[in-house]
Design a protein around this motif. Sequence first.
Motif, PDB file in Angstrom:
ATOM      1  N   ALA A 117     -10.223   8.167   4.480  1.00 30.72           N
ATOM      2  CA  ALA A 117     -10.305   7.130   5.514  1.00 30.72           C
ATOM      3  C   ALA A 117      -9.483   7.628   6.693  1.00 30.72           C
ATOM      4  O   ALA A 117      -8.260   7.707   6.613  1.00 30.72           O
ATOM      5  N   THR A 118     -10.143   7.984   7.791  1.00 32.55           N
ATOM      6  CA  THR A 118      -9.471   8.670   8.891  1.00 32.55           C
ATOM      7  C   THR A 118      -9.841   8.118  10.254  1.00 32.55           C
ATOM      8  O   THR A 118     -10.956   7.622  10.452  1.00 32.55           O
ATOM      9  N   HIS A 152      -7.320  -2.336  10.543  1.00 36.87           N
ATOM     10  CA  HIS A 152      -8.408  -3.176  10.018  1.00 36.87           C
ATOM     11  C   HIS A 152      -8.850  -2.601   8.675  1.00 36.87           C
ATOM     12  O   HIS A 152      -8.972  -1.386   8.531  1.00 36.87           O
ATOM     13  N   PRO A 153      -9.122  -3.457   7.676  1.00 35.55           N
ATOM     14  CA  PRO A 153      -9.419  -2.947   6.327  1.00 35.55           C
ATOM     15  C   PRO A 153     -10.835  -2.393   6.131  1.00 35.55           C
ATOM     16  O   PRO A 153     -11.174  -1.946   5.025  1.00 35.55           O
ATOM     17  N   SER A 154     -11.656  -2.394   7.169  1.00 38.79           N
ATOM     18  CA  SER A 154     -13.070  -2.024   7.030  1.00 38.79           C
ATOM     19  C   SER A 154     -13.296  -0.693   6.306  1.00 38.79           C
ATOM     20  O   SER A 154     -14.162  -0.590   5.435  1.00 38.79           O
ATOM     21  N   MET A 155     -12.517   0.339   6.645  1.00 40.14           N
ATOM     22  CA  MET A 155     -12.719   1.656   6.012  1.00 40.14           C
ATOM     23  C   MET A 155     -12.516   1.594   4.504  1.00 40.14           C
ATOM     24  O   MET A 155     -13.312   2.129   3.730  1.00 40.14           O
ATOM     25  N   VAL A 156     -11.439   0.938   4.086  1.00 36.95           N
ATOM     26  CA  VAL A 156     -11.134   0.865   2.654  1.00 36.95           C
ATOM     27  C   VAL A 156     -12.149  -0.018   1.932  1.00 36.95           C
ATOM     28  O   VAL A 156     -12.620   0.326   0.839  1.00 36.95           O
ATOM     29  N   LEU A 157     -12.509  -1.142   2.529  1.00 33.53           N
ATOM     30  CA  LEU A 157     -13.495  -2.036   1.909  1.00 33.53           C
ATOM     31  C   LEU A 157     -14.839  -1.332   1.723  1.00 33.53           C
ATOM     32  O   LEU A 157     -15.510  -1.496   0.699  1.00 33.53           O
ATOM     33  N   MET A 182      -3.541  -1.188   6.462  1.00 33.34           N
ATOM     34  CA  MET A 182      -4.978  -1.192   6.143  1.00 33.34           C
ATOM     35  C   MET A 182      -5.182  -1.361   4.637  1.00 33.34           C
ATOM     36  O   MET A 182      -6.008  -2.168   4.199  1.00 33.34           O
ATOM     37  N   GLY A 183      -4.433  -0.604   3.848  1.00 37.35           N
ATOM     38  CA  GLY A 183      -4.552  -0.705   2.395  1.00 37.35           C
ATOM     39  C   GLY A 183      -4.209  -2.099   1.893  1.00 37.35           C
ATOM     40  O   GLY A 183      -4.932  -2.677   1.075  1.00 37.35           O
ATOM     41  N   ARG A 184      -3.110  -2.645   2.403  1.00 39.84           N
ATOM     42  CA  ARG A 184      -2.688  -3.978   1.962  1.00 39.84           C
ATOM     43  C   ARG A 184      -3.712  -5.039   2.365  1.00 39.84           C
ATOM     44  O   ARG A 184      -3.986  -5.968   1.596  1.00 39.84           O
ATOM     45  N   ARG A 205       8.599  -0.793   5.717  1.00 43.72           N
ATOM     46  CA  ARG A 205       8.396  -2.086   6.395  1.00 43.72           C
ATOM     47  C   ARG A 205       6.933  -2.514   6.363  1.00 43.72           C
ATOM     48  O   ARG A 205       6.629  -3.705   6.310  1.00 43.72           O
ATOM     49  N   ALA A 206       6.030  -1.537   6.398  1.00 38.90           N
ATOM     50  CA  ALA A 206       4.592  -1.841   6.408  1.00 38.90           C
ATOM     51  C   ALA A 206       4.046  -2.120   5.008  1.00 38.90           C
ATOM     52  O   ALA A 206       2.865  -2.405   4.854  1.00 38.90           O
ATOM     53  N   GLY A 207       4.931  -2.032   4.002  1.00 44.12           N
ATOM     54  CA  GLY A 207       4.537  -2.445   2.658  1.00 44.12           C
ATOM     55  C   GLY A 207       4.138  -1.334   1.715  1.00 44.12           C
ATOM     56  O   GLY A 207       3.431  -1.588   0.720  1.00 44.12           O
ATOM     57  N   ALA A 208       4.572  -0.097   1.970  1.00 44.66           N
ATOM     58  CA  ALA A 208       4.246   1.004   1.056  1.00 44.66           C
ATOM     59  C   ALA A 208       4.746   0.688  -0.352  1.00 44.66           C
ATOM     60  O   ALA A 208       5.895   0.312  -0.542  1.00 44.66           O
ATOM     61  N   GLY A 209       3.847   0.857  -1.347  1.00 43.74           N
ATOM     62  CA  GLY A 209       4.227   0.597  -2.730  1.00 43.74           C
ATOM     63  C   GLY A 209       5.240   1.604  -3.240  1.00 43.74           C
ATOM     64  O   GLY A 209       6.051   1.301  -4.115  1.00 43.74           O
TER      65      GLY A 209
END
Length: 228
Positions: A117-118, A152-157, A182-184, A205-209
């Motif tokens: 996803a790029t 926007h999550p479109s790529m991952v979805l 995007m992942g979240r 801060r962006a929520g990296a697991g």
Amino acid sequence: MSHSPLRLVIFDVDGTLVDSQAHIVAAMDAAYGGLGMQPPPRETVLSIVGLSLPVAMAQLSPELDTEAQEALVEGYKNSFSSLRSTGAPEQMSPLYPGAREVIDALLARDDVLVGIATGKSRRGLDHLLAAHGLTGAFVTEQVADHHPSKPHPSMVLTALAETGVEARDAVMIGDTSFDMEMGRAARVRTLGVSWGYHPTETLTRAGAGAIVDRYADLPAAIERIWES
């Protein structure tokens, strides 16, 4: 006996798989220079890597009108393309140390699919994959041409839809807050890498697991995320 679910590992490209900063900064310098303008500082340019070009230019030069921003986008595309044709792509955008081994190991697994996803264009990604002998390696390839800009999550979805993998069984790997967000937003796991263009505290801060510091640590980190 229950089978383990099919899993999907999605990689960002710039700053995650390849170190393209020299190529990106040179193209940006040329784009601004072509309009007789002073280019933004290197750190500022690298902070927008991953965004689609129109969004990136709007962030870099919000004071410019749309027409001038569009001229910068075209200038960047042309400069990036001409730089690619004059320099060897594998030198302009080399794979990070250990990336090839990890990709090959993931590709060899029956229970894992590997995607991309790029913020790159289709043309840009095709050139890069060809240069590194990775054409056809990834089962799903999401590019800027067909989606709203990250985060926007479109790529991952779309990657999930194309592969049939459940969100809980997928992980997004990237070097920027845009990748993590995007992942979240797509409800997949997220894994940050520290060798890219955003500082690790930004990823956190962006929520990296989780965050890894070298490619050798990535496979175990992926397993830990899925076990959690």
